[in-house]
Design a protein around this motif. Structure first.
Motif, PDB file in Angstrom:
ATOM      1  N   ARG A  87      12.638  -4.429   1.569  1.00  0.00           N
ATOM      2  CA  ARG A  87      11.960  -4.895   0.357  1.00  0.00           C
ATOM      3  C   ARG A  87      12.928  -5.599  -0.595  1.00  0.00           C
ATOM      4  O   ARG A  87      12.494  -6.253  -1.542  1.00  0.00           O
TER       5      ARG A  87
ATOM      6  N   CYS B 165      -2.605   4.873   0.192  1.00  0.00           N
ATOM      7  CA  CYS B 165      -2.223   3.906  -0.833  1.00  0.00           C
ATOM      8  C   CYS B 165      -3.033   4.100  -2.105  1.00  0.00           C
ATOM      9  O   CYS B 165      -2.725   3.505  -3.131  1.00  0.00           O
TER      10      CYS B 165
ATOM     11  N   LYS C  78       4.328   6.663   4.907  1.00  0.00           N
ATOM     12  CA  LYS C  78       3.450   7.421   4.017  1.00  0.00           C
ATOM     13  C   LYS C  78       2.146   7.710   4.739  1.00  0.00           C
ATOM     14  O   LYS C  78       1.635   6.858   5.463  1.00  0.00           O
TER      15      LYS C  78
ATOM     16  N   ARG D 264       8.588  10.007  -5.488  1.00  0.00           N
ATOM     17  CA  ARG D 264       8.097   9.382  -4.267  1.00  0.00           C
ATOM     18  C   ARG D 264       6.726   9.930  -3.850  1.00  0.00           C
ATOM     19  O   ARG D 264       6.543  11.116  -3.636  1.00  0.00           O
ATOM     20  N   PHE D 265       5.774   9.034  -3.749  1.00  0.00           N
ATOM     21  CA  PHE D 265       4.410   9.314  -3.258  1.00  0.00           C
ATOM     22  C   PHE D 265       3.653  10.297  -4.158  1.00  0.00           C
ATOM     23  O   PHE D 265       2.633  10.836  -3.743  1.00  0.00           O
TER      24      PHE D 265
ATOM     25  N   PRO E 159       0.801  -1.229   0.000  1.00  0.00           N
ATOM     26  CA  PRO E 159       0.000   0.000   0.000  1.00  0.00           C
ATOM     27  C   PRO E 159       0.829   1.271   0.000  1.00  0.00           C
ATOM     28  O   PRO E 159       0.387   2.281  -0.543  1.00  0.00           O
ATOM     29  N   ILE E 160       2.005   1.247   0.625  1.00  0.00           N
ATOM     30  CA  ILE E 160       2.782   2.489   0.663  1.00  0.00           C
ATOM     31  C   ILE E 160       3.998   2.408  -0.238  1.00  0.00           C
ATOM     32  O   ILE E 160       4.847   3.284  -0.209  1.00  0.00           O
TER      33      ILE E 160
ATOM     34  N   ARG F 248       0.218   6.878  -7.926  1.00  0.00           N
ATOM     35  CA  ARG F 248       0.311   5.425  -8.072  1.00  0.00           C
ATOM     36  C   ARG F 248       0.510   5.127  -9.553  1.00  0.00           C
ATOM     37  O   ARG F 248      -0.138   5.712 -10.416  1.00  0.00           O
TER      38      ARG F 248
ATOM     39  N   TRP G  63      -0.286   2.805 -11.555  1.00  0.00           N
ATOM     40  CA  TRP G  63      -1.335   2.294 -12.453  1.00  0.00           C
ATOM     41  C   TRP G  63      -2.247   3.397 -12.970  1.00  0.00           C
ATOM     42  O   TRP G  63      -3.045   3.180 -13.871  1.00  0.00           O
ATOM     43  N   LEU G  64      -2.143   4.579 -12.376  1.00  0.00           N
ATOM     44  CA  LEU G  64      -2.973   5.679 -12.856  1.00  0.00           C
ATOM     45  C   LEU G  64      -2.307   6.439 -13.996  1.00  0.00           C
ATOM     46  O   LEU G  64      -2.939   7.251 -14.657  1.00  0.00           O
TER      47      LEU G  64
ATOM     48  N   ASP H 168       5.964   2.596  -3.709  1.00  0.00           N
ATOM     49  CA  ASP H 168       5.793   3.221  -5.023  1.00  0.00           C
ATOM     50  C   ASP H 168       5.925   2.230  -6.165  1.00  0.00           C
ATOM     51  O   ASP H 168       5.505   2.502  -7.289  1.00  0.00           O
TER      52      ASP H 168
ATOM     53  N   ALA I 270      13.368   3.475   4.209  1.00  0.00           N
ATOM     54  CA  ALA I 270      13.422   4.884   3.790  1.00  0.00           C
ATOM     55  C   ALA I 270      14.769   5.520   4.080  1.00  0.00           C
ATOM     56  O   ALA I 270      14.867   6.548   4.745  1.00  0.00           O
TER      57      ALA I 270
ATOM     58  N   ASP J 291      15.017   1.067   0.548  1.00  0.00           N
ATOM     59  CA  ASP J 291      14.272   0.335   1.570  1.00  0.00           C
ATOM     60  C   ASP J 291      14.853  -1.070   1.621  1.00  0.00           C
ATOM     61  O   ASP J 291      14.595  -1.883   0.739  1.00  0.00           O
TER      62      ASP J 291
END
Lengths: 526, 427, 168
Positions: free
Chosen positions: A149, C82, C108, A211-212, A101-102, A215, A217-218, A104, A136, A146
């Motif tokens: 991940r 998100c 976030k 960063r942030f 969810p958070i 999203r 997919w948009l 990128d 981060a 990160d």
């Protein structure tokens, strides 16, 4: 040539081909699951995901580190292979935080894709059992790390060693505490650092700039050409709602391979800079005042008249079509001499031997093709002091040179540009133009390759397609070029360049086209 | 001279009050009745100090709203005709009442006054003539608005009115043959007779087919469901009055209900004996006035008492529902009913059983007027009842019914009646 | 296959003479509507109408009312920006601007979280999509009124303190 059977399908590939590439061909372009394999980097063989079953071999073998042999029989989708991939994937995910969810990377993440194809198991690891690492962590001006991940595919370390040769990144510690990091006191600050973000298959390395912001997919993607320097890297413009969010390299082995530089990636910011021109400005009572497009057009057409214009100044930042039209307009307005393709002192900076070119203008080669010579600022100042009437400036910022500004102070300056530059401040009429991402245009890179950039977003405010303004000007002085649309315009350009096929520019190949006739033309500039 | 003017003014005043009083009540009945038929509660919000009278305050609120509203007009209208149309419709609706007898006669100061505004020799023909003028209002309104919907609405209204006016005329022709007159007072008086000594000689008894044809064609004439082609919401918005607002719309709206009242009055006068009470002709009423008045007062007192009891029970049940002025309403209405019941019973102290001859005559007159009003009210309600029961006909169905079924049926009815009258009155 | 014993093909019967004469059928129709009228006239209390502002219907616990944002135990919003809700939203009514949280374990958070209540279709997909249980539609509030369109765009503070009788 080697003949082999993959998933029951016989194919023939050249000797020395990697089995990974052969499998992709046999599978109709579908890659084997992988994290560490990258065609432009050395083979690491650490992710163990591309395992295939080769008949006659007792164990599964990774395809990326295997060279094809004649008569090989390979299975890529057998139960044994699938089971192995699932288990390897589960191991990769043991310590993965699953904070999609958070993250990128979510939406273009290798782990997500692979999990949907091969995973779909119930995790046996409690979230509290995971090894915690640093999140981060800022490791450079453009990249944020990160460690949780990371799947330790070592693509980024290989990139830093093999492509840039700087070697900032390395893998530290052992076992489940192994992590990617920079050495103390070292920053990932080379000009190609954002490529590590591109090749990172998960969200371990992400862009600080993006960063942030959105999203992924948009985002909608449009292919274009970077305007940052004369190299002309092929890029993908990712944009949404009329706003560009990032540039990504688009593979073109003739020009930039799969990479592009950080400086080029940041050029999109100029498109949304606050000092973009979006209205026609006219100097009234000493101040530049915005007026409507209809009024502004009358103002522009009134200023640009044969006999009234004393000098025409273009810029190598304009597209090929525009330069052709500008040259034609200048010839009709002022004859052969009092014009220049730009200030030859401008647009030079340090380059490197990878992609970044010292020539920071995207279209200088086109000026050379058109015999539309640039002139040094001092020579220009001399010519301008002999001229009178209207100084017509297309783009660039020539009046930032004090000598030129002084020489032009007696003239009425009409500036068609994109930003509120020193030239705009000194001008009497300012007309907004669109930038590279806002128009469908052709660019000639330093190799002499014509490449097409497509329109990603709309120009701001009253700004419109530049070639239409130029055609409007030509029509108003009675020299209609008779171009109704882009195809006709491109035919006009092809005729000017004396290309063999008049429609060639209307069906440029994906990677661009370098006309052989013009290959030996001298490079513009110094 | 002054007496004649006073007499005419009083009679016109009565008719006007009857119509304009019935219109808001009908609007209320339309809303509340349709709600109950459809298992809804209907309007129950507007009220004065919590007194809502089951929604009867709503028409008043509506009138105030329509008076205060902006008059939105189409820019490209025909100014004069656009303003004229609603007035024309209303004037036509009001004029027809002039020839309708609402009672027999009244004795005032020894004078015998006929209870009709204008007792014309050609009474019924006057009605038909005036009703035809109503088409002009609708057609002009639709045309002058300069809108396609209104134009279609007025076209349809014109078509249906022309088609059904013929049937309407034919339907009552038989009645004229039987009673031998166009004069409505004579027709009503004729219906006071009895056939074979027990059957009232009402129009519906002697002309059953005529009645059915007539009632169908007046429904079409008043543009009510199932013949409401000219203002069908699902097809042409609101038909001919789509472009009207404010008071002009109110005129159209009220004219529709005024038309309903006149149609109901015509049905009552032509087919249901007008003011005649069956088996109780005027001499009988006058002779038994004392007994009937006494019985009526007692019965009224008892009924009012029962209503009061129902109100009080309701007041007890609704306690705590609203926590505002509305809670006091049933109690207040119950008290009013108690007071009226006491007045009713108290009137017995005036010895109504020993009524004078003049009093008996007045009693008979008012009883007959009451009978007329009740009949008009019932047929007005029937309009509403039918509207919320029967679905509308399609345009072509309306036309086919009018021309291919009702017109021949009317001719047959006329022929049979004529033969029968010829046979009975063989010279 | 017939559904619930109903015939697949419905055959219509020709009207007989009495029926096609309308009048008896109209009389029967009048009887039906008259029956409803009389029944309702004497049983005004038993009508199904809910006298809305005075009486209110009880909705089930799954009723989707106005949204709210939930909080962690320490009172900070659970939303991590998100964008799942704004992505899945069929009415495109959720606008989120993400920001960097000072706590690196949270990373976030939503700097801004706006919902346009006029656009919202109350489908509940945002609840379904939320991975953090940050947005819920369990307030039960369905009476939403304001005087301007702008007032219907509610922000993060409003959604975090969305009590039962909160007006816009």
């Amino acid at each position: 040539m080697a003949k082999l059977t993959i998933d029951g399908k016989e194919i023939e590939v050249p000797d020395g081909t990697r089995l990974f590439d052969a499998c992709r061909e046999a599978r109709g372009g579908r890659d084997l699951p992988h994290f560490c394999y990258h065609p432009d980097l050395s083979i690491a063989g650490v992710c163990r995901l591309c395992q295939v079953e080769i008949e006659g071999m007792p164990k599964l073998t990774i395809a990326c580190n295997t060279i094809v042999r004649d008569g090989m029989v390979v299975h890529t989708t057998s139960k044994r292979v699938n089971q192995a991939v699932t288990q390897v994937l589960e191991m990769h995910l043991i310590n993965h935080p699953v904070d999609c969810p958070i993250c990128d990377q979510a939406g273009e993440c290798g782990l997500q894709d692979q999990y949907m194809d091969y995973g779909l198991y119930e995790s046996e690891v409690e979230k509290t059992d995971k090894v915690l690492k640093k999140k981060a962590k800022v490791i450079g001006p453009h990249v944020i790390l990160d460690q949780e991940r990371c799947v330790l595919c070592a693509r980024c370390t290989r990139f830093c060693e093999e492509v840039t040769g700087t070697g900032e990144l390395g893998i530290y510690n052992r076992g489940d505490r192994a992590e990617i990091d920079v050495a103390p006191g070292v920053e990932l600050d080379n000009n190609y650092s954002l490529n590590t973000v591109d090749i990172c298959p998960v969200g371990a390395l992400t862009s600080r700039d993006f960063r942030f912001q959105k999203r992924v997919w948009l985002l909608k993607s449009t292919s274009s050409v970077c305007n940052g320097c004369a190299t002309g890297c092929n890029v993908r413009v990712d944009h949404e709602g009329g706003r560009i969010y990032r540039l990504k390299p688009r593979r073109n082995d003739e020009v930039n391979g799969p990479w592009m530089c950080d400086k080029g990636r940041m050029t999109y910011k100029d498109v949304h800079r606050e000092d973009r021109l979006d209205r026609v400005l006219v100097r009234r009572e000493g101040e530049l005042q915005p007026i409507s497009w209809a009024e502004g057009r009358q103002e522009l057409l009134g200023a640009v008249k044969p006999g009234g214009v004393g000098y025409v100044l273009a810029d190598p930042g304009r597209s090929l079509e525009e330069l052709v039209l500008i040259q034609r307009l200048a010839t009709e307005l002022v004859g052969e001499e009092p014009m220049a393709g730009g200030v030859s002192d401008d647009g030079h900076d340090e380059g490197d031997d990878l992609l970044l070119s010292a020539d920071r203008r995207p279209n200088r080669k086109a000026l050379a093709w058109l015999d539309f010579a640039e002139k040094p600022a001092e020579a220009l100042a001399g010519e301008l002091s002999g001229a009178s009437g209207v100084l017509l400036v297309f783009g660039g910022d020539p009046l930032a040179h004090q000598a030129l500004a002084d020489a032009a102070s007696r003239m009425r300056v009409v500036y068609l540009g994109t930003h509120r530059t020193a030239t705009a401040e000194a001008a009497d009429v300012v007309v907004p133009l669109s930038m590279w991402a806002e128009k469908d245009a052709l660019w000639v890179n330093k190799q002499g390759r014509i490449q097409r950039g497509q329109r990603a977003v709309l120009p701001p405010g009253d700004a419109r397609e530049d070639w239409r303004v130029l055609v409007d000007l030509l029509q108003s002085i009675g020299h209609d070029p008779e171009v109704a649309g882009l195809p006709a315009l491109r035919r006009l350009v092809a005729a000017r360049l004396e290309l063999e096929d008049e429609n060639l520019l209307n069906r440029l190949p994906e990677g661009g086209y370098a006309p052989p006739r013009l290959a030996d033309a001298p490079t513009g500039g110094r | 001279m002054l007496a004649i003017v006073l007499e005419a003014t009083a009679k016109i005043g009565f008719m006007f009050a009857l119509i304009m009083g019935l219109v808001p009540v009908l609007i209320w009945a339309e809303r509340k009745g349709s709600a109950f038929i459809q298992d809804r509660t209907g309007p129950n919000r507007a009220g004065v100090l919590g007194i809502r009278l089951a929604g009867l305050i709503h028409p008043i609120a509506d009138v105030i709203k329509l008076l205060a509203k902006e008059d939105v007009v189409p820019a490209m209208r025909h100014k004069f005709l656009y303003a004229l149309a609603p007035m024309l419709v209303m004037i036509v609706a009001m004029s027809t009442y002039a020839v309708i007898p609402f009672g027999d006669y009244i004795m005032i100061g020894g004078e015998k006054i006929e209870l009709i505004v204008a007792d014309l020799e050609v009474g019924m023909l006057f009605v038909l003539a005036i009703a035809s003028l109503g088409t002009y209002g609708v057609a002009l309104g639709g045309w002058a608005s300069n809108s396609k919907y209104t134009f279609l609405g007025s076209l349809r209204a014109t078509a249906s009115m022309i088609s059904y006016e013929i049937t309407m005329g034919l339907a009552i022709m038989g009645l004229f043959l039987i009673f031998g007159t166009f004069r409505l007072t004579d027709i009503v008086a004729g219906q006071g007779d009895l056939i074979w000594g027990w059957l009232p000689k009402w129009g519906i008894i002697v002309q059953p087919l005529g009645f059915l044809l007539f009632i169908a064609s007046v429904y079409a004439e008043t543009n009510r469901t199932p013949f409401d082609m000219s203002e069908r919401d699902s097809e042409i918005v609101a038909g001919y009055h789509t472009e009207y607002s404010s008071l002009k719309f109110a005129l159209f709206f009220m004219a529709e209900y005024a038309h309903m009242v006149v149609a109901a009055a015509l049905i009552a006068v032509l087919f249901f004996g007008g003011y005649q009470i069956p088996w109780l002709p005027r001499p009988v009423l006058e002779a038994n006035a004392g007994a009937m008045l006494t019985g009526g007062l007692i019965a009224g007192g008892i009924v009012l008492g029962i209503i009061a009891w129902a109100f009080f029970r309701r007041a007890r049940r609704e306690k705590g529902w609203y926590n505002d002025a509305r809670e006091r309403e049933p109690g207040f209405l119950g008290s009013v009913c108690v007071v009226l019941a006491l007045v009713n019973l108290g009137a017995l102290g005036l010895q109504p059983w020993a009524i004078s001859e003049l009093g008996a005559s007045l009693y008979a007159t008012f009883a007959q007027i009451g009978a007329f009003v009740i009949k008009v009210a019932f047929f007005s309600w029937l309009f509403i009842w039918v509207r919320w029961t029967v679905p509308s006909f399609r345009y072509d169905q309306v036309m086919r019914l009018g021309w291919q079924i009702m017109l021949p049926a009317g001719l047959v009815n006329l022929l049979v009646t004529a033969l029968w009258v010829f046979a009975v009155h063989q010279p | 296959m017939s559904y619930k014993g109903l015939p697949d093909v419905v055959t219509t019967r020709r009207r007989n003479l009495l029926e096609s004469a309308y009048f008896t059928e109209i009389a029967r129709g009048l009887a039906v509507t008259g029956r409803h009228l009389i029944r309702n006239l004497f049983n005004t209390d038993k009508m199904p109408t809910v006298q809305y502002p005075d009486q209110k219907r009880d909705y089930g616990p799954r009723f989707r009312g106005r949204h709210r944002l939930t909080q962690r135990e320490d009172g900070s919003p659970r939303c991590v920006a998100c964008m799942m809700c704004s992505t899945v939203c069929p009415a495109d009514c959720i606008e989120i601007i993400a920001g960097e949280h000072p706590d690196p374990t949270i990373e976030k958070y939503s700097k801004e979280f706006n919902i346009d209540l006029l656009r919202c279709v109350y489908c509940g997909l945002c609840e379904e999509a939320c991975p953090c249980d940050a947005i819920r539609m369990d307030t039960g509030i369905y009476e939403i009124a304001a005087e301007t369109r702008e007032a219907f765009v509610v922000n993060k503070d409003f959604l975090l303190n969305n009590d039962k009788d909160g007006t816009l």
